[in-house]
Enzyme design. Sequence first.
Site, PDB file in Angstrom:
ATOM      1  N   GLY A 165       0.822  -1.212   0.000  1.00  0.00           N
ATOM      2  CA  GLY A 165       0.000   0.000   0.000  1.00  0.00           C
ATOM      3  C   GLY A 165       0.854   1.258   0.000  1.00  0.00           C
ATOM      4  O   GLY A 165       2.092   1.199   0.007  1.00  0.00           O
ATOM      5  N   ASP A 180       0.580  -8.705   1.539  1.00  0.00           N
ATOM      6  CA  ASP A 180      -0.478  -7.825   1.045  1.00  0.00           C
ATOM      7  C   ASP A 180      -1.396  -8.638   0.127  1.00  0.00           C
ATOM      8  O   ASP A 180      -0.921  -9.493  -0.621  1.00  0.00           O
ATOM      9  CB  ASP A 180       0.134  -6.649   0.255  1.00  0.00           C
ATOM     10  CG  ASP A 180      -0.784  -5.449   0.208  1.00  0.00           C
ATOM     11  OD1 ASP A 180      -0.397  -4.387   0.706  1.00  0.00           O
ATOM     12  OD2 ASP A 180      -1.909  -5.565  -0.341  1.00  0.00           O
ATOM     13  N   THR A 204      -6.167  -3.212  -2.761  1.00  0.00           N
ATOM     14  CA  THR A 204      -6.071  -1.776  -3.093  1.00  0.00           C
ATOM     15  C   THR A 204      -4.611  -1.331  -3.262  1.00  0.00           C
ATOM     16  O   THR A 204      -4.363  -0.221  -3.719  1.00  0.00           O
ATOM     17  CB  THR A 204      -6.741  -0.909  -2.002  1.00  0.00           C
ATOM     18  OG1 THR A 204      -6.154  -1.208  -0.740  1.00  0.00           O
ATOM     19  CG2 THR A 204      -8.238  -1.162  -1.943  1.00  0.00           C
ATOM     20  N   GLY A 205      -3.674  -2.168  -2.878  1.00  0.00           N
ATOM     21  CA  GLY A 205      -2.252  -1.863  -3.059  1.00  0.00           C
ATOM     22  C   GLY A 205      -1.759  -2.432  -4.382  1.00  0.00           C
ATOM     23  O   GLY A 205      -2.538  -2.987  -5.165  1.00  0.00           O
ATOM     24  N   VAL A 223      -4.559 -11.218   4.946  1.00  0.00           N
ATOM     25  CA  VAL A 223      -4.222 -11.555   6.334  1.00  0.00           C
ATOM     26  C   VAL A 223      -5.466 -11.834   7.183  1.00  0.00           C
ATOM     27  O   VAL A 223      -5.355 -12.252   8.334  1.00  0.00           O
ATOM     28  CB  VAL A 223      -3.344 -10.476   7.021  1.00  0.00           C
ATOM     29  CG1 VAL A 223      -1.972 -10.420   6.395  1.00  0.00           C
ATOM     30  CG2 VAL A 223      -4.019  -9.105   7.023  1.00  0.00           C
ATOM     31  N   ARG A 268       2.294 -14.690  20.302  1.00  0.00           N
ATOM     32  CA  ARG A 268       2.944 -16.004  20.424  1.00  0.00           C
ATOM     33  C   ARG A 268       4.439 -15.932  20.159  1.00  0.00           C
ATOM     34  O   ARG A 268       5.229 -16.626  20.783  1.00  0.00           O
ATOM     35  CB  ARG A 268       2.297 -17.012  19.462  1.00  0.00           C
ATOM     36  CG  ARG A 268       1.182 -17.818  20.119  1.00  0.00           C
ATOM     37  CD  ARG A 268       0.716 -18.949  19.249  1.00  0.00           C
ATOM     38  NE  ARG A 268       0.032 -18.480  18.063  1.00  0.00           N
ATOM     39  CZ  ARG A 268       0.535 -18.487  16.838  1.00  0.00           C
ATOM     40  NH1 ARG A 268       1.737 -18.979  16.602  1.00  0.00           N
ATOM     41  NH2 ARG A 268      -0.160 -18.036  15.821  1.00  0.00           N
ATOM     42  N   TYR A 327     -15.170   1.317   8.186  1.00  0.00           N
ATOM     43  CA  TYR A 327     -13.773   1.668   8.479  1.00  0.00           C
ATOM     44  C   TYR A 327     -13.641   2.123   9.939  1.00  0.00           C
ATOM     45  O   TYR A 327     -12.854   1.558  10.701  1.00  0.00           O
ATOM     46  CB  TYR A 327     -13.336   2.783   7.536  1.00  0.00           C
ATOM     47  CG  TYR A 327     -11.863   3.104   7.558  1.00  0.00           C
ATOM     48  CD1 TYR A 327     -10.911   2.128   7.275  1.00  0.00           C
ATOM     49  CD2 TYR A 327     -11.419   4.388   7.848  1.00  0.00           C
ATOM     50  CE1 TYR A 327      -9.552   2.435   7.281  1.00  0.00           C
ATOM     51  CE2 TYR A 327     -10.061   4.698   7.850  1.00  0.00           C
ATOM     52  CZ  TYR A 327      -9.137   3.715   7.564  1.00  0.00           C
ATOM     53  OH  TYR A 327      -7.794   4.021   7.565  1.00  0.00           O
ATOM     54  N   THR A 365      -2.649  11.699   5.311  1.00  0.00           N
ATOM     55  CA  THR A 365      -1.249  11.651   4.867  1.00  0.00           C
ATOM     56  C   THR A 365      -1.232  11.657   3.342  1.00  0.00           C
ATOM     57  O   THR A 365      -2.143  11.128   2.712  1.00  0.00           O
ATOM     58  CB  THR A 365      -0.575  10.371   5.417  1.00  0.00           C
ATOM     59  OG1 THR A 365      -0.692  10.387   6.847  1.00  0.00           O
ATOM     60  CG2 THR A 365       0.893  10.291   5.042  1.00  0.00           C
TER      61      THR A 365
END
Length: 317
Positions: free
Chosen positions: A10, A31, A35-36, A57, A112, A151, A181
């Site tokens: 991303g 990833d 969207t990346g 993920v 872990r 979101y 950003t």
Amino acid sequence: MRVVLTGAAGFIGSHLAERYITDGHVVLGIDSVLTGSQRNLKTVSSNTRFSFLERDVSGTWDEIERRVSQESIDLVLHFASPASPVDYLAFPIETMLVNSLGTKNAIEFASRRKARFVFASTSETYGDPLEHPQRESYWGNVNPTGPRSCYDESKRFGEALTAAYRRVRGTDTRIIRIFNTYGPRMRRDDGRVVPNFITQALESKPLTIYGDGSQTRSFCYIDDLVEGIVRCAASTELSGKIVNIGNPEEYTIREFAEIVCEIAGVPLEATACQLPVDDPSRRCPDISRAKAILGWQPRVGLREGLGRTLAYFRANP
Ligand code: UDP
């Protein structure tokens, strides 16, 4: 240090990968490229200390576990998630899953493996804020079922889960609330105000100012953000805490449009557009905590940062 970075392809993730590689660390980037894009990893992909796995993920971590089964992991940075309003409105369920199941998978792995865990949260957790500027202690004003809730609420869940792992398992956590950003590698079509206005100005088209343009945002250049994240991940004092990282210089969207046009060297022409539902009316970070604990504050001014971003957009039509 060995770093596992979700969301590596991303906008923010790829800059972070680059920084950790430049600093001499070993990085496994993960990833789903929803969207990346792997194009964002051009500067690190041939480095032997960088490896990449295309995976969602939110799903099983078997392959990730297999890749690093023999290695000690020092740091897990969970940055995977659609992040622009246009992207998360297009992928609301994926957004909720990556911030809930994805966060659970990433923090469980970090816990872990006795690694430090950094959760990329957002100023969106403050919703349409009633407190201004926003301090980390503010609980927010979020519509729990509105279009942005996929979101806002999933990031809030991610924060709550991170806090629970801290309490119950003693995981070494940090939560960063990232404010708006911008910089090179933003996707031209991600729908955010920075790529939209820059693209429109470069094509001499009218700028799409939503509503009357009196809503405010505070824009942080990517290099400043990355410096803040790296300091946050390295700080022991910030363990278990939340920190705002953003630029506290606040502009109305109309003022921002004027500055973009000034830098692009075109007159401002605007076209009337509707304000999106639940668009926050004001947003500006209080960065006292980042200053006090991390000795961090932004260095790149808006005109300088926009100049660099414009140059990137010109060079990558
Ligand atoms: N905005 C705008 N024109 C655009 C895109 C966005 O006026 O073409 C406004 C939007 O309504 C919001 C601000 O710019 O008030 C920032 O929007 P963005 O999508 O960049 O991020 P947000 O801060 O809302 O997550």
